[in-house]
Design a protein around this motif. Structure first.
Motif, PDB file in Angstrom:
ATOM      1  N   TYR A 151      16.074  16.925   0.922  1.00 36.49           N
ATOM      2  CA  TYR A 151      15.886  17.138   2.365  1.00 36.49           C
ATOM      3  C   TYR A 151      16.943  18.072   2.940  1.00 36.49           C
ATOM      4  CZ  TYR A 151      19.079  13.210   2.039  1.00 36.49           C
ATOM      5  OH  TYR A 151      20.104  12.398   1.674  1.00 36.49           O
ATOM      6  N   ALA A 152      18.183  18.007   2.400  1.00 37.42           N
ATOM      7  CA  ALA A 152      19.227  18.884   2.904  1.00 37.42           C
ATOM      8  C   ALA A 152      18.930  20.331   2.541  1.00 37.42           C
ATOM      9  CB  ALA A 152      20.585  18.467   2.341  1.00 37.42           C
ATOM     10  N   ALA A 153      18.481  20.550   1.311  1.00 40.98           N
ATOM     11  CA  ALA A 153      18.180  21.908   0.871  1.00 40.98           C
ATOM     12  C   ALA A 153      16.948  22.454   1.589  1.00 40.98           C
ATOM     13  CB  ALA A 153      17.955  21.927  -0.636  1.00 40.98           C
ATOM     14  N   VAL A 154      15.902  21.648   1.643  1.00 37.88           N
ATOM     15  CA  VAL A 154      14.655  22.148   2.210  1.00 37.88           C
ATOM     16  C   VAL A 154      14.781  22.366   3.718  1.00 37.88           C
ATOM     17  CG1 VAL A 154      12.191  21.692   2.503  1.00 37.88           C
ATOM     18  CG2 VAL A 154      13.305  21.095   0.369  1.00 37.88           C
ATOM     19  N   ILE A 155      15.580  21.520   4.379  1.00 36.65           N
ATOM     20  CA  ILE A 155      15.754  21.673   5.823  1.00 36.65           C
ATOM     21  C   ILE A 155      16.484  22.992   6.125  1.00 36.65           C
ATOM     22  CG2 ILE A 155      17.966  20.706   6.598  1.00 36.65           C
ATOM     23  CD1 ILE A 155      16.344  18.656   8.191  1.00 36.65           C
TER      24      ILE A 155
ATOM     25  N   ASP B  58      30.258  16.286  16.349  1.00 35.10           N
ATOM     26  CA  ASP B  58      29.093  15.806  17.100  1.00 35.10           C
ATOM     27  C   ASP B  58      28.041  15.109  16.240  1.00 35.10           C
ATOM     28  OD1 ASP B  58      30.262  16.793  19.340  1.00 35.10           O
ATOM     29  OD2 ASP B  58      29.136  18.679  19.371  1.00 35.10           O
ATOM     30  N   ILE B  59      27.962  15.483  14.952  1.00 36.70           N
ATOM     31  CA  ILE B  59      26.891  14.889  14.130  1.00 36.70           C
ATOM     32  C   ILE B  59      26.929  13.372  14.130  1.00 36.70           C
ATOM     33  CG2 ILE B  59      26.376  16.771  12.528  1.00 36.70           C
ATOM     34  CD1 ILE B  59      28.383  15.617  10.567  1.00 36.70           C
ATOM     35  N   ASN B 245      22.898  23.749  14.204  1.00 39.61           N
ATOM     36  CA  ASN B 245      24.265  23.749  13.669  1.00 39.61           C
ATOM     37  C   ASN B 245      24.664  22.357  13.202  1.00 39.61           C
ATOM     38  OD1 ASN B 245      24.194  22.882  16.295  1.00 39.61           O
ATOM     39  ND2 ASN B 245      26.123  23.858  16.905  1.00 39.61           N
ATOM     40  N   GLN B 246      24.226  21.343  13.955  1.00 41.41           N
ATOM     41  CA  GLN B 246      24.537  19.972  13.524  1.00 41.41           C
ATOM     42  C   GLN B 246      23.728  19.570  12.298  1.00 41.41           C
ATOM     43  OE1 GLN B 246      24.904  16.884  16.472  1.00 41.41           O
ATOM     44  NE2 GLN B 246      25.209  18.377  18.090  1.00 41.41           N
ATOM     45  N   ILE B 247      22.457  20.015  12.257  1.00 38.47           N
ATOM     46  CA  ILE B 247      21.640  19.701  11.076  1.00 38.47           C
ATOM     47  C   ILE B 247      22.307  20.270   9.829  1.00 38.47           C
ATOM     48  CG2 ILE B 247      19.426  20.103   9.933  1.00 38.47           C
ATOM     49  CD1 ILE B 247      18.104  20.151  12.634  1.00 38.47           C
ATOM     50  N   MET B 248      22.792  21.506   9.929  1.00 38.14           N
ATOM     51  CA  MET B 248      23.426  22.137   8.780  1.00 38.14           C
ATOM     52  C   MET B 248      24.733  21.425   8.421  1.00 38.14           C
ATOM     53  SD  MET B 248      21.420  24.529   7.751  1.00 38.14           S
ATOM     54  CE  MET B 248      20.031  23.532   8.213  1.00 38.14           C
ATOM     55  N   ALA B 249      25.503  21.049   9.445  1.00 43.78           N
ATOM     56  CA  ALA B 249      26.753  20.329   9.177  1.00 43.78           C
ATOM     57  C   ALA B 249      26.466  18.997   8.495  1.00 43.78           C
ATOM     58  CB  ALA B 249      27.519  20.110  10.482  1.00 43.78           C
ATOM     59  N   VAL B 253      27.536  17.603   4.798  1.00 45.35           N
ATOM     60  CA  VAL B 253      28.286  16.362   4.599  1.00 45.35           C
ATOM     61  C   VAL B 253      27.556  15.438   3.618  1.00 45.35           C
ATOM     62  CG1 VAL B 253      29.013  14.237   5.755  1.00 45.35           C
ATOM     63  CG2 VAL B 253      29.462  16.455   6.818  1.00 45.35           C
ATOM     64  N   VAL B 254      26.235  15.391   3.784  1.00 44.26           N
ATOM     65  CA  VAL B 254      25.414  14.518   2.948  1.00 44.26           C
ATOM     66  C   VAL B 254      25.360  15.031   1.509  1.00 44.26           C
ATOM     67  CG1 VAL B 254      23.002  13.959   2.581  1.00 44.26           C
ATOM     68  CG2 VAL B 254      24.002  13.650   4.819  1.00 44.26           C
ATOM     69  N   SER B 255      25.438  16.344   1.342  1.00 46.46           N
ATOM     70  CA  SER B 255      25.272  16.938   0.016  1.00 46.46           C
ATOM     71  C   SER B 255      26.552  16.928  -0.804  1.00 46.46           C
ATOM     72  CB  SER B 255      24.801  18.386   0.146  1.00 46.46           C
ATOM     73  OG  SER B 255      23.628  18.445   0.890  1.00 46.46           O
ATOM     74  N   VAL B 256      27.687  17.098  -0.115  1.00 45.08           N
ATOM     75  CA  VAL B 256      28.931  17.296  -0.854  1.00 45.08           C
ATOM     76  C   VAL B 256      29.215  16.204  -1.894  1.00 45.08           C
ATOM     77  CG1 VAL B 256      31.449  17.274  -0.592  1.00 45.08           C
ATOM     78  CG2 VAL B 256      30.069  18.891   0.700  1.00 45.08           C
ATOM     79  N   PRO B 257      29.097  14.912  -1.522  1.00 44.87           N
ATOM     80  CA  PRO B 257      29.412  13.904  -2.552  1.00 44.87           C
ATOM     81  C   PRO B 257      28.507  14.022  -3.783  1.00 44.87           C
ATOM     82  CG  PRO B 257      29.010  12.866  -0.412  1.00 44.87           C
ATOM     83  CD  PRO B 257      28.718  14.305  -0.250  1.00 44.87           C
TER      84      PRO B 257
END
Lengths: 330, 279
Positions: A151-155, B58-59, B245-249, B253-257
């Motif tokens: 979801y992170a990549a596709v978004i 803000d996220i 910008n928040q979605i990307m942030a 954050v969710v991807s890094v770990p």
């Protein structure tokens, strides 16, 4: 602490096992016959719970008239015989026509995506077979699309495909002037290509990983012998590398096909609950039939049909590839 | 022998293009996460007009991101632990023993892996709803229910990969342990499991990654309190604005770990994946 507990001894070992050519086995035998089943028990129970029972229920549901009125107590839904199947495969009526369309889109999409993933993955693996500077870094980079949560990549791709503020239109229209006006990527016919791009971006590293592993199993002597005989690098790749990868490729292509064909995550994050017609993959189509229009009976019938199709394809594929392999092995 | 020039040039061009393709979204994710909102609502620009870490602050308040994070952690973690533990036993049985029904079992495991998730989603949904109606146990929408549904994909995968990996652990090892007086379970835990750690780690990482990224079951089987990241991130789009910008942030954050863990353990993962898959 003593190392041999009495319970362990009873498995069939005498303390001085080496002295006896055939250690006493009898007390252990009985336990050993039961043991594999005991070890399998948790897995069997869970397989039963999450796979077999749902599949049986799914099959039963496909013969029922299961609309939103019966969801709370689906057992009471009236039987409808083959009606759900008839509706699904009546290609002249709207439901069947949409299903056929979705099926054809999925087949085209899957073939293209698997082909491209395989091509890119194989090329990358072959090019990176011998060492050069930065190889380790590139290898790690190439695995990033595979490791990123879907979801992170596709978004991020959704953002890039935005009509007004996306990167794709900015580059194609504002910077390269390739299009007359900004295009829509997530609705209309372009959505097929948007989906394909994302799917290939996400999928090729898996092919890369597997082919890389396959390359490690090719004995170096083969290349040395070929080099002695005067074969150039391109010839070696064509004559040794690619043929040696055949068994690996057979598994890889089947797995890629099944994953891509069944993929739900990518189209769902890209398009939401209902995909544009040009990119209406079968998983999302069934999801929509079931959870958006609340027609579980038809949804189940479609699932069963999809399953039958996948079984047939896999069966035929396994038959063909195992037959093709035999003469080569002898 | 030096590779021919044609090969070197093809390699350079191909790998450069591919790196660009791979990194493009990563760049967009990182750079957009450092942009003020005005930058991501208007025309796209490669560079931020000003660099700000505001989106990262803000996220956490725009949506209950921390709660979704914890939910994802619990669900993915529990599904991973369950499937790996159960799979170790099952794979040991299949790899080391001959028994009636072994073929049926392995074929079943292999084939359930190829079934689309949607096939199990519908019936599981109805089963949960009915159990809820009959007993009052709310499986539907609960974390436990979601963990159970995640076993539909993580369990067969784990069993299958571990069979492959345990087959590559020499039998002499556990036979020696048996001769030395270990029971079968002793041999499993004292010898086979330690020898198979790379494979077990690989399977665990893979199972966790898949569960962490799962969307289909999460979108149907969760409610406001049990929502996972996969569904929760949609909350950054409101009627008035999409906080890109928040979605990307948040995505970062969710991807890094996961990405960090994956890259750290990639050696294990590649070894484990290939022992199971390439044979």
């Amino acid at each position: 602490m003593t190392t041999t507990a009495p319970a362990e001894q009873s498995v069939g070992k005498t303390p001085s096992g080496a002295a006896h050519p055939h250690p006493r086995r009898r007390p252990g035998r009985i336990r050993r016959i039961g043991l594999p089943y005991l070890l399998l028990l948790p897995a069997l129970l869970l397989e039963l719970l999450v796979h077999l029972v749902p599949m049986v229920i799914g099959a039963v549901m496909s013969f029922k008239e299961l609309t939103q009125f019966y969801i709370r107590d689906w057992g009471t839904a009236p039987w409808s015989g083959l009606d759900n199947y008839k509706v699904s495969v009546d290609f002249d009526a709207p439901v069947g026509e949409a299903l056929l369309h979705s099926f054809l889109v999925t087949v085209a999409f899957t073939l293209l995506s698997v082909g491209l993933c395989w091509l890119i993955g194989t090329a990358a693996a072959v090019f990176m077979q011998d060492t050069f500077r930065g190889r380790g870094l590139l290898r790690a980079l190439f695995l990033v699309p595979y490791a990123l949560p879907v979801y992170a990549a596709v978004i991020t791709w959704v953002f890039m495909f935005q009509h007004d503020n996306g990167l794709v239109n900015h580059v194609l229209h504002d910077q390269l002037h390739l299009t007359d006006k900004p295009s829509f990527w997530l609705i209309g016919d372009n959505s097929f290509w948007a989906l394909l791009t994302v799917s290939v971006w996400k999928g090729w590293p898996f092919a890369f990983l597997i082919v890389m592993a396959g390359l490690q199993n090719i004995p170096g002597e083969l290349y040395e012998a070929a080099a002695l005989d005067g074969a150039g690098l391109w010839q070696q790749i064509r004559r040794i590398t690619l043929p040696s990868l055949r068994p690996v490729n057979q598994v890889l292509l089947l797995v890629l096909f099944l994953w891509t064909f069944n993929d739900f995550n990518t189209p769902y994050v890209l398009f939401g609950k209902s995909a544009p017609e040009a990119a209406d993959l079968i998983s999302v189509h069934i999801y929509q039939a079931s959870f958006v229009t609340w027609n579980f009976g038809t949804g189940s019938a479609m699932s069963v049909l999809l399953l039958l199709f996948l079984l047939v394809v896999t069966g035929v594929y396994l038959l063909l590839t195992s037959r093709g392999r035999k003469p080569a092995d002898v | 022998m030096a590779p021919p020039r044609s090969f070197l040039w093809s390699r350079r061009i191909f790998l450069t293009l591919l790196t660009g393709f791979v990194l493009l979204p990563v760049y967009v994710m990182v750079s957009s996460s450092l942009k003020p909102l005005a930058d991501v609502t208007g025309q796209f620009h490669w560079l931020p007009s000003e660099v700000t870490i505001r989106p990262y602050i803000d996220i956490w308040s725009t949506i209950p991101l921390a709660r979704y994070f914890v939910n994802s952690l619990i669900v993915a973690g529990a599904a991973t632990v369950c499937s790996v533990v159960i799979a170790v036993f099952a794979a040991y049985a299949v790899s080391r023993y001959d028994f009636r029904g072994k073929r049926v079992f392995t074929v079943t495991v292999l084939s359930t892996q190829m079934f689309p998730g949607i096939l199990f989603l519908l019936p599981l949904f109805l089963i949960y709803v009915n159990i809820g109606n009959a007993t009052g146990i709310a499986l539907f929408g609960s974390r436990g229910g979601l963990i159970l549904t995640y076993l539909t994909f993580s369990l067969p995968f784990s069993i299958w990969m571990l069979i492959g990996y345990l087959d590559s652990v020499p039998r002499d090892l556990d036979e020696a342990a048996l001769v030395d007086g270990c029971g079968p379970l002793g041999a499993l835990f004292r010898v086979v499991v330690p020898a198979a750690i790379p494979g077990i780690v690989a399977v665990a990482v893979y199972a966790f990654m898949t569960a962490w990224g799962e969307v289909l079951f999460a979108s149907v089987m969760t409610n406001d309190t049990t929502r996972t990241l996969a569904v929760g991130l949609q909350g950054y789009s409101t009627l008035n604005n999409v906080y890109w910008n928040q979605i990307m942030a948040a995505s970062l954050v969710v991807s890094v770990p996961v990405v960090a863990g994956f890259l750290l353990l990639q050696r294990y993962l590649v070894a484990g994946l290939t022992a199971g898959a390439v044979k």
